[in-house]
Design a protein around this motif. Structure first.
Motif, PDB file in Angstrom:
ATOM      1  N   ILE A 143      -5.904  -5.324  -2.443  1.00 30.72           N
ATOM      2  CA  ILE A 143      -5.683  -5.920  -1.023  1.00 30.72           C
ATOM      3  C   ILE A 143      -6.090  -5.547  -0.155  1.00 30.72           C
ATOM      4  O   ILE A 143      -5.964  -6.604   0.990  1.00 30.72           O
ATOM      5  N   SER A 144      -7.170  -5.572   0.119  1.00 29.75           N
ATOM      6  CA  SER A 144      -8.511  -5.316   1.026  1.00 29.75           C
ATOM      7  C   SER A 144      -9.047  -7.180   0.972  1.00 29.75           C
ATOM      8  O   SER A 144      -8.752  -7.685   1.850  1.00 29.75           O
TER       9      SER A 144
ATOM     10  N   GLU B 102       1.096  -1.366   0.113  1.00 27.62           N
ATOM     11  CA  GLU B 102       0.040   0.102   0.295  1.00 27.62           C
ATOM     12  C   GLU B 102       0.829   1.086  -0.350  1.00 27.62           C
ATOM     13  O   GLU B 102       0.339   2.389  -0.401  1.00 27.62           O
ATOM     14  N   SER B 103       1.431   1.295  -0.482  1.00 26.19           N
ATOM     15  CA  SER B 103       3.132   2.624   0.220  1.00 26.19           C
ATOM     16  C   SER B 103       3.614   2.405  -1.524  1.00 26.19           C
ATOM     17  O   SER B 103       3.840   1.190  -1.622  1.00 26.19           O
TER      18      SER B 103
ATOM     19  N   ASP C 267      -4.531  -2.788  -6.895  1.00 31.55           N
ATOM     20  CA  ASP C 267      -5.341  -1.566  -6.016  1.00 31.55           C
ATOM     21  C   ASP C 267      -5.728  -1.999  -4.378  1.00 31.55           C
ATOM     22  O   ASP C 267      -6.021  -2.548  -3.956  1.00 31.55           O
ATOM     23  N   LYS C 268      -6.330  -0.135  -3.501  1.00 35.20           N
ATOM     24  CA  LYS C 268      -6.684  -0.981  -2.069  1.00 35.20           C
ATOM     25  C   LYS C 268      -8.410  -2.214  -2.014  1.00 35.20           C
ATOM     26  O   LYS C 268      -7.853  -3.048  -1.408  1.00 35.20           O
TER      27      LYS C 268
ATOM     28  N   ARG D 238      -4.486   0.052   9.796  1.00 28.86           N
ATOM     29  CA  ARG D 238      -5.797   0.168   8.635  1.00 28.86           C
ATOM     30  C   ARG D 238      -6.241   0.009   8.877  1.00 28.86           C
ATOM     31  O   ARG D 238      -7.119   0.740   8.165  1.00 28.86           O
TER      32      ARG D 238
ATOM     33  N   GLN E 188      -9.396   2.947   8.480  1.00 30.54           N
ATOM     34  CA  GLN E 188     -10.587   2.869   7.486  1.00 30.54           C
ATOM     35  C   GLN E 188     -12.176   3.228   7.967  1.00 30.54           C
ATOM     36  O   GLN E 188     -12.855   3.064   7.462  1.00 30.54           O
TER      37      GLN E 188
END
Length: 706
Positions: A91-92, A31-32, A87-88, A392, A396
């Protein structure tokens, strides 16, 4: 005959948890912002973790684990080939799959069938991940979308493997030929070039040394990771480079640098016909560069990142049960006690030779003690990294932007502390995000960056380890804390508290300043447990806060619970011990306190500093009077607090094996344990933190009365 797999399954469970943690750390890192090379390395690491779990689960027949890990592995493979975008949301999904895999592994090990709710979650996740790939055309896409490499030679469709075992590989019980034989059963059209250039120096030949290096060319539909697994058990004894088809000549050229005589290896490859002619021509053109680099070490040759080359290297580790380590520490502790007893007896004999021998033995025992304690020391960074996921997810959920900063990850701490400090840290981190760090809109209105910063820091200080949890949020609202404390009857409206005392009110049982109960906090539980758990480890908690700027909570712990360097003194013919690291200096009481005030005063002016002290005779209820000229003052420090202890006589340094006290002494202030002396007598270990607080409290109460 039935095969007992309980030991293997137990190993699978522990290794799966480690691999899942590696997977989580990698996903959080993705994510970085990473450069292309490191991004690919992290994705490969995540892929290897889930691939290993899938393979091991298949061996034991854990079908539910295999089903979920298969789709995760497939999407990760497509991600490595740049067929899908990261994308996020993806990753989720991967993080959710990591949690579900852990659940399924635990259920499989316990031979429990997943319930309907878990099965639904698994099916939904499989369906979600399947949307990222086109299963029907997956093979075509891999072939069609494979990016071409600059400098690729069209005729090179082979795998290349460079295998350079070290000189001592045979002495260490490993046969390189066995691994090559296994490779021959796993791939097709295998051709091997063998290099034995070191045998030119026949006068130094040693039949137990290895002089062989290998270059293998073959066809295979396996991945680089699957081929690497063939050499898993020899990877610490060899340099191995795996180069897939369609790689550039530069990758092969770089790999040649691993051979003891790189220039000779190039010449032998020319004659082996294992490489296409145009590859050989390219390598020839760069041979002068290779020859001039022969004097450099292999690490220098391979220092540049190579996206298509896999370098296998791992440090040697040995997995040992924690119970065995605990038993070792206990036995070392008993050896320390016995050594002290023997040393005492040696001095009673007056035999100088025996005393000298015992002095040497005592130093050896001390070295064994230190080495044994280091076996149980682990870096706290492993614990800190687990909070990346926590930060994280909570951020969120609350709609906040929070960046976690880790400092001092290499600081070592006793494994016992690591396990017991994890839960208190969890409560503090959750509260810091929920109560401390503001929402992005509020932060912008206050002139702050929209993203809040939460810092976890660890460092050593005065024989202790300090863990700081610091945020740049709104800080503690002292007025609200006082109002809530008065409302709950914790303090009275007439009481006047210092800022530090107000801050510590957040650790009172049932205390909370939250206006509403949420999933994160607000029920008034957690922070009191934090303080109780830390104090049970002979530690302390301090809070500093500036409204509008942020808060900092410091946890101070001793380095170990088992064996410490102590400082011994006596009070009324009884021996007491405190940690040596807390002792600042020792003074004669009558030299720093005027004789006319020696009975009444409880503080001294030490080098322009007001230093409160406490008489241990009074604390222990000893009414018998003593000649004050014999008393000594031991100045101790714990964190930022300092005070003095008035004792009868000093005994000096003492290796202390900490023994826990029974239930009868639970909750007894100022006492943290006991130890057995060389004479067989018992000495009480005092809690320096509690003694200092008691001395300061007595001093402040007298000041208020005056």
């Amino acid at each position: 005959m039935t095969l007992d797999l309980s030991s293997a399954i137990s190993t699978f469970l522990s290794e799966s948890k480690e691999l899942l943690q590696e997977m989580e750390d990698g996903l959080i890192e993705l994510e970085s912002e990473l450069d292309e090379y490191h991004r690919g390395e992290v994705i490969n690491a995540v892929f290897r973790a889930i691939h290993t779990i899938k393979g091991s689960a298949g061996i034991f027949g854990f079908d539910h684990v295999v089903s979920l890990t298969h789709i995760v592995e497939t999407t990760l493979d497509a991600l490595r080939l740049n067929q899908i975008l990261l994308d996020k949301d993806l990753i989720s999904a991967y993080l959710s799959s990591r949690d579900l895999v852990e659940t399924l592994v635990e259920l499989a090990v316990e031979e429990i069938e997943p319930d309907d709710s878990t099965k639904i979650q698994v099916n939904e996740l499989i369906a979600s991940l399947s949307n990222y790939i086109n299963n029907e055309n997956e093979e075509d896409r891999i072939l069609k979308d494979q990016p071409a490499d600059i400098g690729t030679v069209e005729s090179n469709s082979k795998w290349h493997l460079f295998f350079v075992p070290n000189e001592n590989v045979l002495r260490n019980g490993l046969d390189p030929f066995a691994f090559l034989y296994f490779l021959s059963n796993e791939v097709e059209n295998l051709h091997i070039d063998t290099f034995v250039t070191s045998l030119e120096q026949t006068h130094t030949f040693d039949p137990e040394s290895n002089y062989f290096s290998f270059h293998a060319v073959f066809d295979s539909d396996k991945s680089s990771e699957e081929i690497a697994e063939i050499f898993e058990f020899i990877q610490t004894e060899a340099n191995i480079s795996i180069i897939p088809p369609n790689s550039s000549y530069q990758d092969i050229f770089n790999a040649l640098g691993q051979f003891p005589d790189s220039a000779s290896a190039v010449s032998m490859l020319e004659n082996s016909q294992s490489l296409p002619t145009n590859y050989i021509d390219s390598i020839k053109s760069g041979r002068s560069e290779l020859e001039t680099s022969d004097d450099s070490s292999p690490s220098d040759t391979n220092s540049q990142p190579k996206s298509n080359q896999q370098k296998i290297h791992q440090s040697k580790t040995l997995r040992v049960e924690a119970l065995k380590l605990d038993r070792l520490i206990d036995q070392v502790g008993e050896m320390v006690i016995t050594g002290a007893r023997t040393n005492l007896l040696a001095h009673e004999t007056g035999n100088e030779t025996l005393i000298e021998a015992m002095s040497l033995l005592e130093r050896l025992v001390e070295n064994i003690r230190d080495s044994s304690l280091k076996l149980r020391m682990v870096q706290i960074g492993e614990t800190f990294n687990k909070f990346k996921r926590v930060v994280r997810d909570i951020a969120q959920e609350l709609g906040k932007e929070v960046e976690l900063s880790i400092e001092g990850a290499e600081t070592e701490l006793d494994k016992t502390f690591v396990e017991k400090v994890s839960d208190p840290l969890m409560h503090i981190v959750r509260n810091a995000i929920d109560h401390g760090i503001e929402s992005p809109d509020v932060r912008k209105q206050n002139g702050k960056d929209a993203t809040g910063t939460l810092t976890l820091r660890a460092y050593h200080d005065s024989g202790s380890i300090v863990i700081e949890i610091k945020d740049d949020g709104q800080g503690l609202n002292k007025e609200r804390i006082l109002d809530r404390a008065i409302e709950r009857g914790i303090i009275t409206p007439e009481q006047t508290l210092a800022d530090k005392e107000i801050n510590l009110l957040i650790f009172e049982p049932g205390f909370s300043t939250a206006e509403a109960v949420t999933n994160i906090s607000g029920r008034g539980v957690g922070m009191d447990v934090v303080k109780r758990n830390i104090e049970s480890l002979r530690g302390s908690v301090e809070v500093e806060s500036k409204q509008g700027l942020g808060s900092s909570i410091s946890i101070r712990l001793p380095l170990t619970l088992s064996i410490i360097d102590g400082f011994m003194f006596s009070v009324h013919d009884a021996n007491y011990v405190i940690p040596l690291d807390t002792v600042v200096e020792c003074l004669e009481l009558h030299e720093v306190v005027p004789e006319e005030d020696i009975q009444d005063k409880n503080y001294i002016n030490l080098r322009t500093e007001v230093l409160p002290f406490i008489r241990l005779r009074s604390l222990f209820g000893i009414s018998e009077k003593i000649d004050h000229s014999r008393e000594s003052l031991v100045i101790v420090q714990f964190g930022t607090l300092r005070a003095g202890l008035v004792v009868d006589s000093l005994k000096g340094e003492f290796q202390t094996v900490v023994k826990p006290l029974g239930r009868l002494f639970e909750g007894l202030k100022c006492i943290s344990g006991a130890t057995i002396l060389g004479s067989g007598n018992v000495a009480i270990i005092l809690d320096v933190s509690a003694l200092i607080k008691s001395a300061i409290s007595v001093y402040e109460s007298l000041e208020i009365k005056q």
